[in-house]
Design an enzyme around this catalytic site. Structure first.
Site, PDB file in Angstrom:
ATOM      1  CE  LYS A  85      17.455  19.722 -39.449  1.00 41.40           C
ATOM      2  NZ  LYS A  85      17.385  21.193 -39.593  1.00 41.40           N
TER       3      LYS A  85
ATOM      4  CB  CYS B  75      21.035  18.460 -44.642  1.00 41.68           C
ATOM      5  SG  CYS B  75      21.350  16.700 -44.386  1.00 41.68           S
TER       6      CYS B  75
ATOM      7  CG  HIS C 237      20.999  22.765 -39.846  1.00 42.66           C
ATOM      8  ND1 HIS C 237      20.375  22.229 -40.946  1.00 42.66           N
ATOM      9  CD2 HIS C 237      21.910  21.833 -39.434  1.00 42.66           C
ATOM     10  CE1 HIS C 237      20.879  21.032 -41.199  1.00 42.66           C
ATOM     11  NE2 HIS C 237      21.811  20.773 -40.299  1.00 42.66           N
TER      12      HIS C 237
ATOM     13  CG  PHE D 232      27.045  15.343 -44.709  1.00 42.93           C
ATOM     14  CD1 PHE D 232      27.031  15.892 -43.451  1.00 42.93           C
ATOM     15  CD2 PHE D 232      26.814  13.974 -44.828  1.00 42.93           C
ATOM     16  CE1 PHE D 232      26.788  15.117 -42.323  1.00 42.93           C
ATOM     17  CE2 PHE D 232      26.568  13.184 -43.713  1.00 42.93           C
ATOM     18  CZ  PHE D 232      26.557  13.757 -42.459  1.00 42.93           C
TER      19      PHE D 232
ATOM     20  CD  GLU E 242      22.030  26.673 -36.665  1.00 40.96           C
ATOM     21  OE1 GLU E 242      21.154  27.229 -37.377  1.00 40.96           O
ATOM     22  OE2 GLU E 242      21.920  25.499 -36.235  1.00 40.96           O
TER      23      GLU E 242
ATOM     24  CG  HIS F  14      18.508  16.207 -40.408  1.00 44.93           C
ATOM     25  ND1 HIS F  14      17.986  16.945 -41.435  1.00 44.93           N
ATOM     26  CD2 HIS F  14      19.847  16.484 -40.401  1.00 44.93           C
ATOM     27  CE1 HIS F  14      18.944  17.640 -42.020  1.00 44.93           C
ATOM     28  NE2 HIS F  14      20.090  17.386 -41.412  1.00 44.93           N
TER      29      HIS F  14
END
Length: 548
Positions: free
Chosen positions: A468, A297, A437, A533, A448, A473
């Site tokens: 998002k 991502c 993110h 990931f 984050e 996502h």
């Protein structure tokens, strides 16, 4: 005597050649062994010497090594003076007198006309490059395909209004899945952008990418006439994908159950993550850097920053960059469901994606593509292009911790932000907007947020939001679509809301997080984060363009 004579004309040529032929070692040895160059017979030695003399030492060496001689070789007398003085060759072979035919061939092989052709590329390759000026990178065009619009203005207008693009999945029967919602694109057409035959064969991730890429060019005012006049060797494409052509590959597996003869012959190439960028480069005829990066991502940000670096290093003047993904198919939905990552708020899909909210139960999968046209500033000014924003720089890091889970201390994210600031020369107090993110995964969102506050907590004007919350996502496309939202925020002076942030997690400052309505903000420097990931972290920095 021998060393001094050979070293000067051959110094870079032979050394570079010998060090480059490890992959061709077997062929090289086989050729020499077949000719018995090790002195086993005078007849063999004579034949090899004849071969060298017939074609000239230059042709002989370039044949075996694939190297042009260095400039020193051409400026010297070559090997002829060495042979004359020493009466034996580099390989220990005596000179053989040439007959008239051999002398004629040697003259032709070393004629001025032939050498002019051969020497020119070598001189160009070995000439000293001029020091690069400070090459600035600007955004001159954007193209988007998303659940809330396929036009940049419509896309951002819907974001400002807080419109959600998340709904029930309609592409297939998902009634047996625990998660049945997605940021699914309901209407999409490639008419006018992609050839009809390709539209029928290609995976949607590729079609989204091709369409967004061409829309970015159109948005940048790159007409057909301008496109023809571009130096295509200095234009490139760097657009990635996290998962590539999953649908094409899945269909290939199903066809294989019947027979390999039923498989789409384009199954493999259309499934690879690089093929979208390759097809776009082929379509445009762009011969500069053309490839893709796949870092889950974080893919888009990796592609954007890498594309900018090609421009900064003087390797390109224009780069299309970003990401694309389309994984709303049974195997995609099932895979993310199996690892417990997806929201199951099926009865209320528009409220399912809830970054930083206590009631968040996972992220919502989405699909789409975002492509930015990056351009060297002087190149953009020369063609009088509009400029959305300037890309100041960015950074990549790795958590080096876990395949899926974020680092518990958020150290990888902090390091990424700090390196981005250092690389771009931006003061932390100048960063007043962050497109996070924040994917609606409780642990990662909080880490984050804490990392951002660690770096920018003293900035009184700091504002944070998550795109998002409205589109879900978009996996490998997320960073590029969010980068477009970021440059549109710079252009318009408005930042979009965080929808569904109704019950903020403990420790969150709502003066920092944007509320449920859009807000005015004079952006000095904006930062956009993307994580993936595998512990991939990326941060990129944009600012309003200033003509200084």
């Amino acid at each position: 005597m021998m060393v001094s004579c050979v070293a000067s004309p051959l110094c870079t040529w032979l050394v570079a050649a010998c060090m480059s032929v490890s992959s061709d070692k077997d062929q090289f040895l086989k050729t020499f062994q077949s000719s018995k160059l090790l002195g086993r017979s005078a007849r063999r030695r004579k034949s090899i010497s004849k071969a060298i003399n017939d074609s000239g030492m230059h042709n002989f060496m370039t044949c075996y090594f694939g190297f042009e001689p260095c400039e020193e070789y051409y400026n010297s007398k070559g090997l002829s003076s060495f042979f004359a003085e020493n009466a034996f060759s580099v390989f220990g072979l005596k000179e053989v007198p040439l007959n008239r035919r051999q002398r004629r061939m040697r003259t032709a092989a070393n004629s001025d006309k032939t050498m002019a052709v051969a020497v020119q590329p070598a001189k160009e390759a070995t000439s000293k490059k001029k020091p690069l000026k400070n090459r600035r990178v600007v955004v001159t065009g954007v193209g988007v395909v998303s659940p809330i619009g396929h036009d940049p203005d419509m896309f951002y207008s819907n974001l400002l209004e807080g419109k959600s693009g998340i709904s029930q999945i309609e592409a297939f029967d998902c009634s047996e899945f625990p998660s049945r919602i997605a940021g699914e694109i309901k209407e999409f057409s490639t008419d006018g952008w992609v050839a009809p035959k390709l539209s029928k064969r290609a995976d949607k991730f590729m079609l989204y990418m091709l369409t967004a890429g061409k829309k970015a060019l159109a948005d940048a005012g790159v007409t057909e006439d301008i496109l023809q006049d571009l130096d295509k060797a200095r234009c490139g494409v760097l657009i990635g994908s996290a998962l590539g052509g999953m649908k094409v590959f899945h269909d290939g597996i199903e066809a294989l159950q019947v027979s390999y003869r039923k498989m789409n012959p384009f199954c493999v190439p259309f499934a690879t993550t690089n093929m979208g960028a390759a097809m776009l480069a082929i379509d445009l005829g762009w011969m500069g850097p053309s490839y893709s990066i796949s870092t889950a991502c974080a893919t888009s940000n990796f592609c954007i920053l890498s594309a900018a670096n090609h421009i900064i290093r003087g390797e390109a003047d224009m780069m299309l960059c970003g990401g694309s993904d389309s994984a709303i198919i049974p195997i995609g939905l099932g895979g993310f469901t199996a690892c417990g990552a997806l929201s199951q708020r099926n009865s209320d899909p528009t409220r399912a994606s809830r970054p930083w909210d206590v009631d968040s139960d996972g992220f919502v999968i989405g699909e789409g593509s975002g492509v930015l046209l990056l351009e060297e500033l002087e190149h953009a000014k020369k063609r009088k292009a509009k400029i959305y924003a300037e890309l100041l720089g960015g950074s990549f890091t790795s958590d080096a911790y876990h395949m899926i889970e974020p680092h518990p201390e958020g150290s990888g994210v902090v390091l990424c932000i700090e390196k981005a600031l250092a690389q771009s020369g931006v003061k932390r107090e100048d960063v007043n907007y962050i497109n996070a993110h924040a994917a609606s995964t409780p642990a990662a969102d909080l880490k984050e947020y804490q990392a951002i506050l660690h770096c920018f907590g003293k900035n009184a004007e700091l504002k944070i939001n998550s795109t998002k919350s409205m589109i879900g996502h978009l996996l490998g496309a997320a960073g590029a679509v969010e980068a477009i939202a970021t440059v549109k925020a710079i252009q318009t002076g408005w930042i979009h809301p965080n929808i569904n942030l109704e019950n903020p997690d403990k420790g969150l400052d709502m003066d920092v997080l944007v509320g449920s309505k859009k807000e005015r903000l004079d952006i000095k420097v904006a930062l956009s984060n993307s994580f993936g990931f595998g512990g991939h972290n990326s941060s990129i920095l944009f600012a309003p363009y200033k003509n200084v």
